[in-house]
Design a protein around this motif. Structure first.
Motif, PDB file in Angstrom:
ATOM      1  N   SER A   5       1.170   4.091  -3.162  1.00  0.00           N
ATOM      2  CA  SER A   5       1.004   5.608  -3.029  1.00  0.00           C
ATOM      3  C   SER A   5       2.106   6.402  -3.129  1.00  0.00           C
ATOM      4  O   SER A   5       1.735   7.514  -3.599  1.00  0.00           O
ATOM      5  CB  SER A   5       0.511   5.563  -1.459  1.00  0.00           C
ATOM      6  OG  SER A   5      -0.966   4.942  -1.198  1.00  0.00           O
ATOM      7  N   ASP A  32       0.878  -1.168   0.053  1.00  0.00           N
ATOM      8  CA  ASP A  32       0.027  -0.005   0.080  1.00  0.00           C
ATOM      9  C   ASP A  32       0.694   1.248   0.062  1.00  0.00           C
ATOM     10  O   ASP A  32       0.592   2.226  -0.744  1.00  0.00           O
ATOM     11  CB  ASP A  32      -0.931   0.014   1.260  1.00  0.00           C
ATOM     12  CG  ASP A  32      -1.979  -1.218   0.984  1.00  0.00           C
ATOM     13  OD1 ASP A  32      -2.206  -1.559  -0.012  1.00  0.00           O
ATOM     14  OD2 ASP A  32      -2.510  -1.538   2.291  1.00  0.00           O
ATOM     15  N   LEU A  47       3.600   6.501   4.993  1.00  0.00           N
ATOM     16  CA  LEU A  47       2.771   7.462   4.270  1.00  0.00           C
ATOM     17  C   LEU A  47       2.664   8.777   5.116  1.00  0.00           C
ATOM     18  O   LEU A  47       2.714   9.843   4.504  1.00  0.00           O
ATOM     19  CB  LEU A  47       1.602   6.949   3.666  1.00  0.00           C
ATOM     20  CG  LEU A  47       1.152   5.966   2.743  1.00  0.00           C
ATOM     21  CD1 LEU A  47      -0.113   5.565   2.545  1.00  0.00           C
ATOM     22  CD2 LEU A  47       2.041   6.314   1.541  1.00  0.00           C
TER      23      LEU A  47
END
Length: 280
Positions: free
Chosen positions: A78, A74, A117
């Motif tokens: 991203s 993930d 992130l």
């Protein structure tokens, strides 16, 4: 008379074919370029591939952090998607990641991706742009109002620092790993901890108010001390009782012990006299 027009026509036909034959011989039998071939020759070169963010991090002293991003599908997708629109990443150094690994291992897979992130902003910032930007910023982990995942950029002089509500430590930008629009990567000395994953730091208790000093005695008061007050008179003594006490004291003086003291004194005096005579 009729053959002349036919001969003239044949000669004219030959004059038309002669240039065509000459052109074919000169070009080696190749056909002239078509419009399709010309269009292919003028086609622009393909655009360069976008920069590899994790590879750049590894070269800039953030190999451990880049490895964590690569292992999180993930987070990796991203980061790659954000490159086209502009991204600024803050990668912790290897020493910072090594010290943080016990806490990182306790997170879920979703928590790990959010933490990674949390270290990137979906806007391209030069170092000069960061120095002029003070305040909260959204990160790649921000997801509407339910997931804030914001940190605060604070600048003191030329030092760019990042603060979160979950840590007392302030992450400081130590070096520029990569800076070329639309991607900027900066190395920081501390892992950024989002308050959504870690407990917020308790605010320090306010310092107690200073206690007022006790009032000092004035010099005038010290000089004029209060006068001594005489004790209240006691009960009157009966004369008969006083006479009885005097008689008791007289009896004590006449006790046998008193006579012995007198005899001992006389003996000591005589001994002193004898010693004085011997010495003479």
């Amino acid at each position: 008379m009729r053959r002349f027009p036919l001969a003239a026509a044949a000669a004219a036909f030959l004059l038309v074919l002669l240039p065509l034959a000459t052109a074919a011989t000169t070009s080696g039998g190749k056909s002239p370029p078509t419009s399709t071939t010309a269009a292919k020759a003028k086609a622009p070169a393909p655009a360069p591939a976008p920069p590899n963010v994790t590879a750049l991090m590894s070269k800039g002293g953030c190999k451990a952090f880049a490895s964590l991003v690569t292992k999180s599908p993930d987070a990796l997708s991203s980061f790659q998607s954000a490159v086209g629109g502009g991204v600024t990443a803050f990668c912790p150094t290897d020493d910072a990641v090594r010290a943080f690994m016990p806490s990182y291992k306790n997170l879920s897979d979703d928590g790990k991706a959010s933490l990674l992130l949390f270290h990137a902003v979906p806007v391209y910032y030069t170092l000069r742009g960061l120095k002029s930007s003070n305040g909260p910023m959204n990160t790649l982990a921000t997801d509407g109002s339910s997931r804030n995942y914001n940190f605060t950029v604070q600048n003191v002089g030329d030092q760019v620092s990042i603060r979160t509500e979950a840590s007392d430590a302030v992450a400081k930008v130590r070096s520029t790993v990569y800076d070329k629009d639309p991607v900027a990567i900066y190395a920081v000395d501390t892992v950024l901890e989002p308050v959504e994953l870690f407990e917020p730091v308790e605010a320090p208790a306010p310092a107690p108010a200073p206690v007022a000093d006790a009032p000092k005695a004035s010099k005038r008061g010290a000089r004029h001390r209060p006068k001594h007050v005489a004790d209240a008179p006691g009960p009157a003594v009966d004369d008969d009782a006083a006479d009885g006490d005097q008689r008791k004291n007289a009896k004590k003086n006449k006790a046998p012990g008193g006579g012995q003291s007198t005899r001992w004194l006389a003996a000591i005096t005589a001994a002193v006299a004898v010693a004085a005579a011997v010495l003479v």
